[in-house]
Write an enzyme that holds these catalytic residues in place. Structure first.
Site, short mmCIF file in Angstrom:
data_model
loop_
_atom_site.label_atom_id
_atom_site.label_comp_id
_atom_site.label_asym_id
_atom_site.label_seq_id
_atom_site.Cartn_x
_atom_site.Cartn_y
_atom_site.Cartn_z
N GLU A 112 0.85 -1.20 0.00
CA GLU A 112 0.00 0.00 0.00
C GLU A 112 0.88 1.25 0.00
OE1 GLU A 112 -2.52 1.51 -0.73
OE2 GLU A 112 -4.13 1.19 0.71
N ASP A 113 0.38 2.32 -0.59
CA ASP A 113 1.16 3.56 -0.62
C ASP A 113 1.11 4.26 0.73
OD1 ASP A 113 -1.53 4.21 -0.87
OD2 ASP A 113 -1.30 5.46 -2.64
N ASP A 116 -4.15 6.05 5.67
CA ASP A 116 -4.69 7.31 6.20
C ASP A 116 -5.69 6.95 7.31
OD1 ASP A 116 -5.20 10.07 6.25
OD2 ASP A 116 -6.79 9.91 4.80
N PHE A 165 -1.50 16.58 3.61
CA PHE A 165 -1.65 15.88 2.35
C PHE A 165 -0.29 15.80 1.65
CE2 PHE A 165 -2.97 14.86 -1.91
CZ PHE A 165 -3.91 13.88 -1.65
N ARG A 178 2.82 12.32 -9.19
CA ARG A 178 3.24 10.93 -8.95
C ARG A 178 4.71 10.72 -9.30
NH1 ARG A 178 -1.38 7.84 -7.89
NH2 ARG A 178 -3.22 8.28 -9.14
#
Ligand code: IMP
Length: 200
Positions: A112-113, A116, A165, A178
């Site tokens: 997973e990146d 959150d 963010f 990205r």
């Protein structure tokens, strides 16, 4: 901006003014990914793994990580869409692209990146467990502990980040950033609005 931020070649498409802080440089990331690969390889010695990458954000991390894993790896990809917005994630998740292969009796490592609220990951772990694998573990590049809404179990973690963010190293805002090789905080005015960012 601190050294290790936007490389010269990207200066015309990624503006320094959009970003407030570089949290992790390309070098920091490369070092940490190599460490994670080493740890994973030691833990799975004598076994093989299926890396299940979560599209789109995890592709950069997945591609780098797998080259530091020294046990046999297969790979599969899933795409997920979550309902709700960044500040009010509903936790309702839909699979947009399912697994291509069976996970039966395999050692699954979800890649997973960023974690959150943790809702997406919780859903994915349950989903993988329902496929009768031999084991399910999670590797996440980033985690925002102060935003977690549910207890999440991340077995291997790159870095924790503050409640801001972040973009770069595969992470986007509205499909941008990205290709930034570092991980940086996006200025709130870039995604200004009551309930943003909308890319989530
Ligand atoms: P969760 O279900 O709230 O844990 O959401 C996880 C997903 O939200 C990640 O896989 C990302 O796609 C996205 N996300 C959460 N925070 C950020 C961020 O700071 N930058 C970019 N994407 C994010």
């Amino acid at each position: 901006m601190r050294e290790g931020g936007i490389p010269e070649r990207l200066m015309s498409i990624i503006y320094e003014d959009d970003l407030s802080t570089v949290l992790h440089t390309e070098d920091d990331i490369a070092r940490r990914v190599a460490e994670l690969g080493k740890e994973i390889s030691a833990d799975y010695e004598g076994k093989s793994i299926v890396l299940v990458g979560v599209l789109n954000g995890a592709v950069v991390f997945l591609a780098d990580l797998m080259r530091h894993i020294t046990v046999p790896v297969a790979m599969d990809l899933v795409a997920i869409s979550s309902y709700g917005s960044y500040s009010s994630t509903s936790g309702v998740v839909r699979i947009m692209k399912d697994l291509d292969e069976s996970m039966e009796s395999k050692h699954v490592l979800i890649v997973e990146d960023i974690v959150d609220t943790g809702l997406t990951l919780n859903y994915l772990v349950d989903y993988m467990r329902s496929r009768n694998p031999a084991s399910v573990k999670v590797v996440a590049m980033l985690s925002k502990p102060s935003r977690h809404k549910v207890k999440v179990s991340v077995d291997y973690l790159g870095f924790t980040v503050p409640d801001e963010f972040v973009v770069g190293y595969g992470l986007d805002y509205a499909q941008r950033y990205r290709n930034l090789p570092c991980i940086a905080v996006l200025k709130p005015e870039i995604y200004a609005g009551p309930d943003t960012p909308p890319s989530l």
